[in-house]
Design an enzyme around this catalytic site. Structure first.
Site, PDB file in Angstrom:
ATOM      1  CG  ASP A 138      -1.992  -1.036   1.185  1.00 17.61           C
ATOM      2  OD1 ASP A 138      -2.017  -1.815   0.226  1.00 17.61           O
ATOM      3  OD2 ASP A 138      -2.804  -1.082   2.132  1.00 17.61           O
ATOM      4  CG  ASP A 165      -3.295  -5.277  -5.106  1.00 18.01           C
ATOM      5  OD1 ASP A 165      -4.361  -4.806  -4.684  1.00 18.01           O
ATOM      6  OD2 ASP A 165      -2.246  -5.312  -4.438  1.00 18.01           O
ATOM      7  CG  ASP A 217      -3.337   4.491  -0.541  1.00 20.02           C
ATOM      8  OD1 ASP A 217      -3.056   5.649  -0.161  1.00 20.02           O
ATOM      9  OD2 ASP A 217      -4.124   3.739   0.071  1.00 20.02           O
ATOM     10  CG  HIS A 250      -5.315  -0.390  -2.396  1.00 25.16           C
ATOM     11  ND1 HIS A 250      -5.114  -0.847  -1.111  1.00 25.16           N
ATOM     12  CD2 HIS A 250      -5.047   0.952  -2.357  1.00 25.16           C
ATOM     13  CE1 HIS A 250      -4.752   0.167  -0.335  1.00 25.16           C
ATOM     14  NE2 HIS A 250      -4.713   1.260  -1.068  1.00 25.16           N
ATOM     15  CB  CYS A 295      -2.333  -6.411   0.267  1.00 22.17           C
ATOM     16  SG  CYS A 295      -3.652  -6.187  -0.918  1.00 22.17           S
TER      17      CYS A 295
END
Length: 327
Positions: free
Chosen positions: A74, A209, A158, A207, A311
């Site tokens: 992150d 992913d 991020d 995020h 993550c």
């Protein structure tokens, strides 16, 4: 704006407290086992420093306590020989970089470049105070316009909203990453790297992913529930776009900060080895059909805190050559 409606009551009741102790104990044991397995696979594992996140802090613009430093992906973006500290967008994550400073200083001493992106003030102006949190329909409309709860008051991002493929880096405008942050990254990395903005049918992006995960040269997992609007870019470049199977995680398992699609949040150790959830047998079969060996690890309780294998890790050094996959 970042958490799912079914957990709002949980946060209203427990916000500012520690996660449930029994659950946290199980999550810690899972991550320890994950690290042990990574070491057995030949990976050098480095761990951030423990910090007391319950301590209150205050700036001229806000006050908060911390959250955690559990997800290095992150906050750290590694591009070539450079480690970039992301500025972040949540006030609870303002000082998260402190847990990684010892590790980054060690890499700097060994010759790595070390960059800290401009730290935002996180003043009230960074957030749209009238953002329609309760209306998913309105959020979809705003998402289609590239508008989210963060404004363009100052750069923020991020690191986990970026994903790399050689000299090309893909990023989404999200609830925590704004266009100013993306532009800062584009100018910072030019001309050696290209930054491409891609978007998805997603009213709650945060995020990339668990939505779009590059798993090898010319190979990408694309979430079928959040289709990519620019997918033809990849198909024209000869990429194989794979729709991962529906996650098997049960509805009653708490996912306080994420969706079930953490099943596709996998860690590629190399082109032929992937770390994947031991419970997600359907995605294991998908990888095996691709000729990729699966390393099965259970981090189901750790998932509840907001991340999968991608993550919970950040690969600093890999063997290989830098290539360009998009001309």
């Amino acid at each position: 704006a970042n958490t799912y409606e079914k957990y709002w009551g949980f946060y209203q009741k427990f916000g500012g407290q520690s996660f449930p102790k029994d659950h946290l104990k199980k999550a810690i044991a899972e991550i320890e086992e994950m690290c042990n397995i990574l070491k057995r696979e030949g990976v050098i594992v480095k761990r951030p420093d423990p910090i007391d996140w319950s301590v209150k802090y205050k700036t001229p613009d806000f006050e908060s306590t911390g959250m955690y430093a559990a997800m290095p992906r992150d906050i750290l973006l590694v591009v070539g020989n450079e480690i970039i500290e992301a500025p972040m967008a949540w006030r609870a994550r303002f000082f998260e970089y402190r847990a990684y400073r010892r590790i980054i200083k060690d890499y700097f001493s060994c010759g790595a470049k070390w960059t800290t992106a401009p730290k935002p003030t996180m003043a009230d102006e960074l957030y749209d105070q009238d953002y329609p949190v309760c209306s998913v329909e309105d959020r979809h409309k705003l998402a289609a316009q590239g508008k989210f709860v963060t404004t363009e008051f100052e750069p923020c991002f991020d690191a986990a909203d970026f994903i790399r493929a050689g000299r090309d880096i893909f990023v989404q405008r999200s609830q925590v990453t704004n266009y100013m942050g993306i532009e800062w990254m584009r100018r910072h990395l030019a001309p050696d790297y290209k930054v491409h903005i891609i978007s998805f049918k997603d009213p709650n992006p945060m995020h990339i992913d668990a939505t779009f995960n590059i798993i090898g040269p010319d190979l990408v997992l694309s979430n079928p529930d959040r289709p990519c609007h620019q997918i033809e870019l990849f198909k024209k470049a000869g990429w194989t776009v794979i729709r991962p199977p529906v996650p098997l995680i049960p509805d009653d398992h708490p996912l306080w900060m994420s969706s079930k699609w953490l099943s596709m949040n996998v860690l590629m150790l190399d082109e032929k080895r992937v770390m994947v959830d031991a419970n997600e047998t359907s995605i294991q079969k998908m990888f095996e059909n691709l000729g990729i060996s699966t390393i099965k690890v259970n981090i189901r309780h750790a998932n509840s805190l907001g991340g999968g294998f991608h993550c919970w890790t950040c690969d600093i050094r890999r063997r290989g050559t830098l290539q360009s996959y998009f001309d």
